[in-house]
Scaffold this motif. Structure first.
Motif, PDB file in Angstrom:
ATOM      1  N   ASP A  85       3.683  -6.820  -7.599  1.00  0.00           N
ATOM      2  CA  ASP A  85       4.790  -7.741  -7.330  1.00  0.00           C
ATOM      3  C   ASP A  85       5.846  -7.554  -8.410  1.00  0.00           C
ATOM      4  OD1 ASP A  85       6.522  -9.859  -7.005  1.00  0.00           O
ATOM      5  OD2 ASP A  85       4.978 -11.395  -6.847  1.00  0.00           O
ATOM      6  N   ASN A  86       6.877  -6.729  -8.096  1.00  0.00           N
ATOM      7  CA  ASN A  86       7.942  -6.438  -9.061  1.00  0.00           C
ATOM      8  C   ASN A  86       7.393  -6.042 -10.428  1.00  0.00           C
ATOM      9  OD1 ASN A  86      10.731  -7.228  -7.702  1.00  0.00           O
ATOM     10  ND2 ASN A  86       9.179  -8.680  -7.023  1.00  0.00           N
ATOM     11  N   GLY A  87       6.333  -5.216 -10.415  1.00  0.00           N
ATOM     12  CA  GLY A  87       5.755  -4.692 -11.649  1.00  0.00           C
ATOM     13  C   GLY A  87       4.465  -5.356 -12.083  1.00  0.00           C
ATOM     14  N   LYS A  88       4.121  -6.499 -11.492  1.00  0.00           N
ATOM     15  CA  LYS A  88       2.922  -7.238 -11.901  1.00  0.00           C
ATOM     16  C   LYS A  88       1.823  -7.084 -10.847  1.00  0.00           C
ATOM     17  CE  LYS A  88       1.298 -11.899 -13.082  1.00  0.00           C
ATOM     18  NZ  LYS A  88       1.656 -13.342 -13.118  1.00  0.00           N
ATOM     19  N   LYS A  89       0.642  -6.652 -11.273  1.00  0.00           N
ATOM     20  CA  LYS A  89      -0.485  -6.462 -10.355  1.00  0.00           C
ATOM     21  C   LYS A  89      -1.122  -7.805 -10.014  1.00  0.00           C
ATOM     22  CE  LYS A  89      -4.956  -4.042 -10.072  1.00  0.00           C
ATOM     23  NZ  LYS A  89      -5.894  -3.154 -10.789  1.00  0.00           N
ATOM     24  N   VAL A  90      -1.220  -8.083  -8.714  1.00  0.00           N
ATOM     25  CA  VAL A  90      -1.826  -9.336  -8.256  1.00  0.00           C
ATOM     26  C   VAL A  90      -2.720  -9.045  -7.047  1.00  0.00           C
ATOM     27  CG1 VAL A  90       0.010 -10.877  -9.057  1.00  0.00           C
ATOM     28  CG2 VAL A  90       0.182  -9.853  -6.796  1.00  0.00           C
ATOM     29  N   GLN A  91      -3.826  -9.782  -6.958  1.00  0.00           N
ATOM     30  CA  GLN A  91      -4.670  -9.681  -5.767  1.00  0.00           C
ATOM     31  C   GLN A  91      -4.343 -10.862  -4.857  1.00  0.00           C
ATOM     32  OE1 GLN A  91      -8.958  -9.826  -6.315  1.00  0.00           O
ATOM     33  NE2 GLN A  91      -9.309  -8.697  -4.411  1.00  0.00           N
ATOM     34  N   ILE A  92      -4.212 -10.581  -3.571  1.00  0.00           N
ATOM     35  CA  ILE A  92      -3.899 -11.627  -2.598  1.00  0.00           C
ATOM     36  C   ILE A  92      -5.028 -11.697  -1.589  1.00  0.00           C
ATOM     37  CG2 ILE A  92      -2.229 -12.486  -0.910  1.00  0.00           C
ATOM     38  CD1 ILE A  92      -0.071 -10.869  -2.305  1.00  0.00           C
TER      39      ILE A  92
END
Length: 410
Positions: A142-149
């Motif tokens: 997300d705009n450079g930030k790793k996130v798990q959804i």
């Protein structure tokens, strides 16, 4: 920033045109009912063409994921944009149509599959799957930030697009949103709500399913045969204690991504099919045809979810009164074999791999209707979007604008 404005050429009261570009991965034109009714009905994707045009001779310049995406972004063939295969890294400093739209005052965004190794450039907002992405509980950047959804990738990607349209963009500006789905890419992992769909359907076997490739040495050497190369566990979910396959561990990793309820639903569905399959002990042509039916059923389930989610995004645009000034495009990054020549995948240059779906809902002022039979390529999309926005098309783009065809000038 002032727009060079499509509006100025049409009269000051006209709004600049929005662009919604929906691209799936490995979606064959054969499995869209606007083209073919043999396999599945896709009412929402068809709706795009019903309200505009269906291109019957749409092709990609390079039928593999990353290179196809690079051609689309740059309007240039692979030898000029530098991304010739998936082992390369896309040079994000080069000219792309999102950058040119952004410079002209458009809000630009991409959600979903990117698959170009480098980070996206030219976008005000980007939220992309990592690499190929996963169907269940995927990681995004997300705009450079790793996130798990949590959830199913096709639903999540649509959720992100709707969230951006509703809450994250500057609504006084025109937008260009690239909505890129993972589906229906291998390994065709259905959403749990669609597990039982199509399982009573017997799909017609292509006439050349048992192709002997006589006189075609190159075709005979392809490693994408349903009989020989489709993995029973990884591709067809026939996981059972004591059974091994080359890609079994990769499949188990995908199962491990699921939460306990998802995994139970998945295993409860496939367990009796698996038990019956191993009892049958099929060989030769019977095994190949069994694998074909299993492949087709799971592929169609994934396409059904895709079509449902296309309906969600169209309903949103309609509810907000945005359809009349939005160009909506539906396509795939390449074609796919649905058993023709006994194959799945897309890596051999017969028509099924190069021929892609291309449907467009046309905004006010573009009056073409029905089928467009002229041959077009995905390098033509960038010039089309730029001309629609009133932006000069750079001379070094290889593609040509499709706007004359969309005006009905053919």
């Amino acid at each position: 920033v002032t727009l060079p404005s499509f509006a100025q050429s049409k009269g000051a009261s006209e709004k600049p045109m929005n662009i919604l570009y929906i691209m799936s991965d490995d979606h064959s034109f054969q499995t869209i009912s606007a083209y073919d009714h043999r396999f599945i009905e896709t009412p929402n994707i068809d709706r795009i063409g019903n309200e505009g045009v269906v291109f019957t001779n749409s092709f990609v310049a390079n039928s593999i994921s990353g290179p196809s995406r690079a051609c689309m972004l740059t309007g240039k063939h692979s030898h000029k944009n530098g991304f010739i295969d998936n082992a390369h890294r896309f040079d994000g400093s080069q000219q792309t149509f999102p950058k040119l739209l952004q410079k002209a005052g458009y809000q630009t965004a991409i959600v979903g599959k990117w698959h170009l190794t480098s980070n996206p450039t030219g976008f005000d907002y980007w939220n992309i799957l990592i690499g190929q992405g996963d169907y269940y509980n995927p990681y995004f950047i997300d705009n450079g930030k790793k996130v798990q959804i949590e959830g199913y990738a096709t639903n999540i990607t649509t959720d992100l697009a709707l969230e951006w349209l509703e809450n994250k963009r500057e609504k006084e500006k025109p937008f260009c949103l690239l909505l890129h789905h993972k589906a229906p890419h291998r390994t065709w992992m259905p959403d749990t709500c669609d597990l039982g769909a199509f399982d009573k359907v017997k799909f017609p076997l292509p006439e050349n399913f048992h192709d002997d490739y006589e006189g075609r040495i190159a075709a005979a050497s392809q490693e994408m045969g349903i009989a020989e190369d489709m993995d029973l566990i990884y591709d067809l979910k026939m996981l059972k204690d004591g059974q091994e396959s080359r890609l079994k561990k990769t499949y188990e990793c995908m199962l491990n991504r699921m939460d306990s309820l998802e995994r139970k639903q998945f295993e409860d569905f496939y367990a009796p099919i698996t038990e019956e399959f191993y009892k049958l002990n099929l060989k030769g042509k019977e095994l190949a045809e069994w694998k074909y039916q299993r492949y087709m059923r799971d592929y169609m389930k994934v396409v059904k979810s895709l079509d449902d989610n296309v309906g969600r995004i169209l309903d949103y645009l309609e509810d907000k009164g945005m359809l009349e000034n939005t160009l909506v495009v539906y396509t795939s990054d390449q074609g796919f074999y649905m058993g023709e020549h006994g194959w799945f995948d897309k890596r051999f240059m017969y028509e099924e791999s190069m021929h892609t779906p291309l449907l467009m809902h046309l905004p006010k002022g573009l009056n073409a209707k029905g089928e467009i039979r002229e041959m077009v390529q995905n390098i033509d999309y960038a010039p089309t979007f730029l001309e629609l926005a009133g932006i000069p098309v750079p001379e070094d783009m290889h593609g040509v604008s499709l706007l004359p065809l969309l005006r009905g000038e053919h």
